[in-house]
Design an enzyme around this catalytic site. Sequence first.
Site, PDB file in Angstrom:
ATOM      1  CD  GLU A 275      -2.427  -1.250   2.815  1.00 23.39           C
ATOM      2  OE1 GLU A 275      -2.034  -0.472   3.717  1.00 23.39           O
ATOM      3  OE2 GLU A 275      -3.327  -2.079   3.000  1.00 23.39           O
ATOM      4  NE  ARG A 314       4.445  15.337   4.802  1.00 22.07           N
ATOM      5  CZ  ARG A 314       5.724  15.230   5.060  1.00 22.07           C
ATOM      6  NH1 ARG A 314       6.573  16.105   4.526  1.00 22.07           N
ATOM      7  NH2 ARG A 314       6.178  14.279   5.815  1.00 22.07           N
ATOM      8  CB  CYS A 346      -3.044  35.445  11.611  1.00 23.79           C
ATOM      9  SG  CYS A 346      -3.476  36.503  10.237  1.00 23.79           S
ATOM     10  CE1 TYR A 375      -0.491  10.410   3.461  1.00 18.23           C
ATOM     11  CE2 TYR A 375       1.817  10.187   2.853  1.00 18.23           C
ATOM     12  CZ  TYR A 375       0.614   9.618   3.178  1.00 18.23           C
ATOM     13  OH  TYR A 375       0.496   8.252   3.210  1.00 18.23           O
TER      14      TYR A 375
HETATM   15  N1  LLP Z   1      -1.450   1.916   4.488  1.00 20.29           N
HETATM   16  C1  LLP Z   1      -1.921   2.366   5.657  1.00 20.29           C
HETATM   17  C2  LLP Z   1      -2.810   1.513   6.440  1.00 20.29           C
HETATM   18  C3  LLP Z   1      -1.564   3.652   6.100  1.00 20.29           C
HETATM   19  O1  LLP Z   1      -2.029   4.096   7.262  1.00 20.29           O
HETATM   20  C4  LLP Z   1      -0.709   4.463   5.312  1.00 20.29           C
HETATM   21  C5  LLP Z   1      -0.329   5.795   5.746  1.00 20.29           C
HETATM   22  C6  LLP Z   1      -0.253   3.941   4.090  1.00 20.29           C
HETATM   23  C7  LLP Z   1      -0.636   2.660   3.720  1.00 20.29           C
HETATM   24  C8  LLP Z   1       0.640   4.712   3.162  1.00 20.29           C
HETATM   25  O2  LLP Z   1       1.874   4.993   3.727  1.00 20.29           O
HETATM   26  P1  LLP Z   1       3.026   5.662   2.828  1.00 20.29           P
HETATM   27  O3  LLP Z   1       3.482   4.633   1.809  1.00 20.29           O
HETATM   28  O4  LLP Z   1       2.441   6.854   2.167  1.00 20.29           O
HETATM   29  O5  LLP Z   1       4.075   6.000   3.796  1.00 20.29           O
HETATM   30  N2  LLP Z   1       0.375  12.746   6.769  1.00 20.29           N
HETATM   31  C9  LLP Z   1       1.641  12.093   7.051  1.00 20.29           C
HETATM   32  C10 LLP Z   1       1.662  10.656   6.607  1.00 20.29           C
HETATM   33  C11 LLP Z   1       0.559   9.820   7.235  1.00 20.29           C
HETATM   34  C12 LLP Z   1       0.596   8.383   6.794  1.00 20.29           C
HETATM   35  C13 LLP Z   1      -0.582   7.657   7.318  1.00 20.29           C
HETATM   36  N3  LLP Z   1      -0.720   6.326   6.847  1.00 20.29           N
HETATM   37  C14 LLP Z   1       2.770  12.894   6.391  1.00 20.29           C
HETATM   38  O6  LLP Z   1       2.484  13.913   5.756  1.00 20.29           O
HETATM   39  O7  LLP Z   1       3.930  12.551   6.535  1.00 20.29           O
END
Ligand code: LLP
Length: 421
Positions: A275, A314, A346, A375
């Site tokens: 994923e 972020r 602000c 993100y």
């Molecule tokens: N699968 C599940 C169950 C997840 O919770 C996530 C991310 C992913 C896959 C994908 O993960 P990736 O390959 O994108 O690392 N907003 C945060 C990141 C939150 C990630 C949450 N879950 C940021 O901007 O760094």
Amino acid sequence: MDHFLYKSGLLHAEDVPLPEIAAAVGTPFYVYSAATLERHYRLFVEALAPLPHLVCFAVKANGNLAVLKLLGDLGAGMDVVSAGEYLRARAAGVPGDRIVFSGVGKTRAEMRTALEGGIRQFNVESEAELRALSDVAAAMGATAPVAVRVNPDVDAGTHEKIATGRKGDKFGIPIGRARAVYAEAARLPGIAVTGIDVHIGSQLTALAPFEAAYRKLAELTVALRADGHDIRRLDLGGGLGIPYTRSNEAPPLPADYGAMVRRTVGHLGCEIEIEPGRLIAGNAGLLVAAVIYVKTGEDRDFLILDAAMNDLVRPSMYGAHHDIVPVAEGPPGAPTQPFDVVGPVCETGDTFARGRELPLLAEGDLVAFRSAGAYGAVMASEYNSRPLVPEVMVKGDHYAVIRRRPSFDEMLKRDTIPEWL
Ligand code: LLP
């Protein structure tokens, strides 16, 4: 590698100069490179190729319909965490049997939406959710395909807010309780066990935590099969990190990740699901902004941009670093100076970078935040009544607006003043 390069002194998205998009769309805007999205998706496919597999893009990283369609047309599955994301994936043409539904708090209504529309698997995170899903499915005369998400108690070694695989985290079922939970799943009328799921965190920059988790998953697969469960799929989650700076970061490549997957779980004969979100979309997108003012402060200079924390949260939320580059490249050896790069919102938290060494920029100059394709737009808000940033996709020498900037009129119309006021 991405497709954002300087040509004749101007930063391009593939073959389109960014000032051309800025003139047409206005700033700030997100821009994505179709070629980069495709390349990153294919890297995962190649890495897993020897095994039966499905690469499910994590829609939470970038849910734009055009992005989902591009990936879906290449054969990608989708990992969704809400009815909204599920409906986005379907609207982008992704069939239900390529969609996995993750998340700790699926509501019964969301379960129904997915069961009605078709779903490959629910990644279930608690006994309570398992029972609710069984009830919902049984009431519909359906059976829900399920992988139980286990919490392997592995520290992903990433930012506190995005580590998910330690025993105190809200995610998954403690791996020690997994056999009991699978036994219960087997007894529930609306549930069909298909596999096991794990996701230990995001922006991992080493393979060791993945490897530790996947070895535990392999052991569990053997134990569950001995208990009589039909474990056909292993969902290994997302989380592989990306370089956010050009210089000193070198997270493992998808090919190394794939080799590790083969080493740890390749012998089990399972179909592998992953994923990834960030690695596919992160470096496939930029946020482009313009300098509104250069402000001379007491002991520093501020670069005040027309993008703010509501557009790219972020840095203020995680202290995250994004490279910021001028769209018009100065001549080699041109002078630079440190700037605090901020937005118009602000609060002091609306700071993208402190003391960032940049060329001597002036009002109207364009800058680009790198690594903003994941993100970024999805976490944007309208704080300070700032319209959501538009999104643009580039493919070769053409581009299209894939989400337009809302008008102020549209924004105002969403509110209602009660007639009794
Ligand atoms: N699968 C599940 C169950 C997840 O919770 C996530 C991310 C992913 C896959 C994908 O993960 P990736 O390959 O994108 O690392 N907003 C945060 C990141 C939150 C990630 C949450 N879950 C940021 O901007 O760094």
